[in-house]
Design an enzyme around this catalytic site. Structure first.
Site, PDB file in Angstrom:
ATOM      1  N   GLY B  62      15.529  42.014 -40.588  1.00 40.63           N
ATOM      2  CA  GLY B  62      14.344  41.868 -39.752  1.00 40.63           C
ATOM      3  C   GLY B  62      14.020  40.347 -40.364  1.00 40.63           C
ATOM      4  CD  GLU B  63      13.506  36.210 -39.503  1.00 43.98           C
ATOM      5  OE1 GLU B  63      13.380  35.461 -40.598  1.00 43.98           O
ATOM      6  OE2 GLU B  63      14.735  36.515 -38.886  1.00 43.98           O
ATOM      7  CB  SER B  64      12.965  38.388 -46.001  1.00 45.95           C
ATOM      8  OG  SER B  64      13.096  36.878 -45.885  1.00 45.95           O
ATOM      9  CB  CYS B  94      20.044  41.681 -43.193  1.00 48.18           C
ATOM     10  SG  CYS B  94      20.171  39.761 -42.514  1.00 48.18           S
ATOM     11  NE  ARG B 121      14.829  34.106 -46.084  1.00 48.71           N
ATOM     12  CZ  ARG B 121      13.837  33.408 -45.114  1.00 48.71           C
ATOM     13  NH1 ARG B 121      12.960  32.792 -45.864  1.00 48.71           N
ATOM     14  NH2 ARG B 121      13.892  33.615 -44.028  1.00 48.71           N
ATOM     15  CB  ILE B 151      22.346  38.834 -37.221  1.00 51.57           C
ATOM     16  CG1 ILE B 151      23.162  39.609 -36.324  1.00 51.57           C
ATOM     17  CG2 ILE B 151      21.311  38.128 -36.405  1.00 51.57           C
ATOM     18  CD1 ILE B 151      22.692  40.765 -35.777  1.00 51.57           C
ATOM     19  NE  ARG B 152      17.554  33.579 -38.032  1.00 53.64           N
ATOM     20  CZ  ARG B 152      17.108  32.410 -38.565  1.00 53.64           C
ATOM     21  NH1 ARG B 152      17.469  31.407 -38.160  1.00 53.64           N
ATOM     22  NH2 ARG B 152      16.178  32.409 -39.491  1.00 53.64           N
ATOM     23  CG  HIS B 187      22.350  43.652 -39.428  1.00 57.30           C
ATOM     24  ND1 HIS B 187      21.139  43.997 -39.959  1.00 57.30           N
ATOM     25  CD2 HIS B 187      22.408  42.505 -39.401  1.00 57.30           C
ATOM     26  CE1 HIS B 187      20.523  42.896 -40.181  1.00 57.30           C
ATOM     27  NE2 HIS B 187      21.282  42.093 -39.755  1.00 57.30           N
ATOM     28  CD  GLU B 189      21.077  47.777 -39.412  1.00 61.64           C
ATOM     29  OE1 GLU B 189      21.938  47.913 -40.261  1.00 61.64           O
ATOM     30  OE2 GLU B 189      20.382  46.483 -39.416  1.00 61.64           O
TER      31      GLU B 189
END
Lengths: 298, 211
Positions: B62-64, B94, B121, B151-152, B187, B189
């Site tokens: 997600g976004e940390s 991530c 990051r 992903i990023r 990821h 998942e």
């Protein structure tokens, strides 16, 4: 079975980025300072644009992609993904946004359309697209063109949630209906929806869109965000609702909380306290057809 | 056993689905080796008190910055520290890794420091630099192929002495473990392969057996 049975949709890494944004709030920002406020409030992503939809509606004129300088400033300021809007069919604006390294392109009805017949071929890009939809057929057409995320169109800049509710309900009830149809009914349904047959079959089988389904267009309060989440949205976009309110930072934090805890009425009541004035809304049923943004695109 | 998935923001639903897939037996496509079904139930965790009912915790992608904000609001930090101190396993992917790391760069931000690694990051770049790769993990002494979706993604820039590297990509550690804490920059998942989640279920099962 043959290779013709393969359905082409957006890349897994692009749909994956949309997955990472789930449960989050994507906020419209017009300056680096606003982007910082959004990030500090817990936004999962920001959408860079020249004017928020409420101002586009008020000022009129042609609404275009945000300026390159502004997008770069916003990218420099925040560490979360930065999205930007391109006009419907304006693939060169999209090429520029790709060159800038924008993380997601919104091919958006909020901007003045550049093409009255064709949307962008989204498979031609190395970055993902999100597109608006009013119903299941429109959602599947955009997914068929390569969109990695769908959002309701709602009625941007109206501060009125009724259109987003209508669109989300149309999409979810359309999906439910497909799951009840027999195989021989699906081709006719695809024709009626104006949607790719393979995607219609896929949704009938799985009971969901093959990409994340978010909501946008008219969200102005924490309750609006939670309403869309409870109706099946997996994340929300807030446009004018934050920076057209009296206390943007506080409202932004409250909407972030409400999106995560959308089913917890105690939390919703707590975060809805003392937010100051919400943006002024518009009765969308009184808008003339020509003033609607949602009818742009097809 | 019950495994919690921190459901504040991010792809928590995909982790719950991956755990659900572990409930059925699977057969490795290359070796033909069978993995038995795992008796696991995923529990979405939105409040710290919900941690009491689970034996392990997954912190999703997600976004940390968003995750930290929401964790702060609900005082998850002391709750997760207590969870870790009790020997209960935690798996971060991530953003989950960023939250668990000792040090975080670009920008510097608060982290729990439960695994001795330094992460940078968005270290591969923006979304246009996101990619997929087929890599190899070494789990329980066995080499297993793993599809890695970055992903990023962050990069692990320093691996502490007590940290075991479990998978590499381009000569860099992309999955690591220190005691009960497991992290990955990619990821698992997002793929149908349940290898990594089964490995984490096993950590939880063993931790519960010794508790």
């Amino acid at each position: 079975m043959s290779e013709l049975d393969e359905i082409r949709i957006a890349d897994r890494k692009h749909i994956g980025l949309a997955e990472m944004l789930k449960g989050g709030v994507i906020m419209d920002v017009t300056t680096a300072e606003q982007a910082k406020i959004a990030e500090d409030a817990g936004a999962a992503s920001v959408m860079a644009l020249e004017r928020v939809p409420a101002d586009i509606r008020k000022d009129g004129g042609v609404a275009r992609m945000a300026s390159v300088t502004k997008i770069k400033e916003i990218q420099k300021t925040v560490s979360i993904p930065v999205m930007a809007k391109a006009r419907i069919g304006h693939f060169v604006e999209a090429q520029i946004l790709e060159a800038l390294g924008v993380d997601f392109i919104d091919e958006s009805e909020v901007l003045t359309p550049a093409d009255e017949h064709f949307h962008i071929d989204k498979f031609a890009f190395r970055i993902p697209f999100v597109c608006g939809a009013r119903d299941l057929g429109e959602a599947l057409r955009r997914i068929g063109e390569g969109a990695a995320m769908i959002r309701t169109k709602g009625e941007a800049g109206s501060g009125n949630i009724v259109e987003a509710v209508r669109h989300m309900r149309a999409i979810t009830s359309g999906i439910r209906r497909l799951t009840t149809l027999s195989p021989e009914e699906l081709m006719t349904e695809a024709k009626n929806l104006g949607a790719p047959y393979e995607l219609v079959r896929c949704v009938a089988r799985t009971g969901k869109l093959p990409v994340p389904n978010f909501s946008a267009g008219g969200i102005a309060t924490p309750a609006d965000a939670a309403l869309m989440m409870q109706l099946g949205a997996e994340a929300v976009f807030v446009g004018s609702g934050i920076f057209k309110s009296s206390d943007p930072a506080r409202r932004a934090r409250a909407i972030v909380q409400a999106t995560t805890h959308s089913k917890d009425a105690d939390v919703l009541a707590r975060v809805s306290e003392e937010l100051g004035e919400a943006m002024v809304g518009i009765e969308t049923s009184k808008l003339a057809e020509k003033d609607l943004l949602q009818t742009r695109g097809w | 056993m019950r495994i919690g998935v921190l459901a504040l923001q991010g792809d928590f639903a995909l982790h719950a689905k991956a755990l659900a897939r572990c409930r059925s037996a699977s057969r490795d496509r290359s070796t033909g080796e069978a993995s038995p079904p795992v008796d696991v139930e995923a529990v979405l965790v939105r409040k710290p008190e919900e941690l009491e009912a689970v034996g392990g915790l997954i912190i999703p992608g997600g976004e940390s910055t968003t995750l930290l904000k929401l964790m702060d609001e609900w005082e998850f930090v002391p709750a997760i520290e207590k969870f870790h101190a009790a020997g209960k396993p935690i798996f971060g992917t991530c953003a989950g890794l960023i939250v668990l790391a000792r040090d975080v760069e670009s920008p510097r931000q608060f982290s729990l420091g439960l695994i001795d690694v330094a992460v940078e990051r968005n270290a591969y770049g923006r979304q246009r630099d996101s990619f997929e790769a087929l890599g190899t993990a070494i789990l329980e002494g066995r080499r297993v192929p793993v599809t890695m979706v970055f992903i990023r993604a962050p990069r692990i820039r320093r691996v502490g002495a007590g940290v075991e590297s479990l998978a590499e990509h381009g000569g860099e550690t992309v999955m690591a473990r220190q005691g009960s804490v497991l992290v990955a920059t990619f990821h698992p998942e997002l793929t149908d392969d349940t290898t990594v989640h089964r490995y984490f279920c096993d950590l939880v099962r063993r931790a519960m057996a010794t508790a």
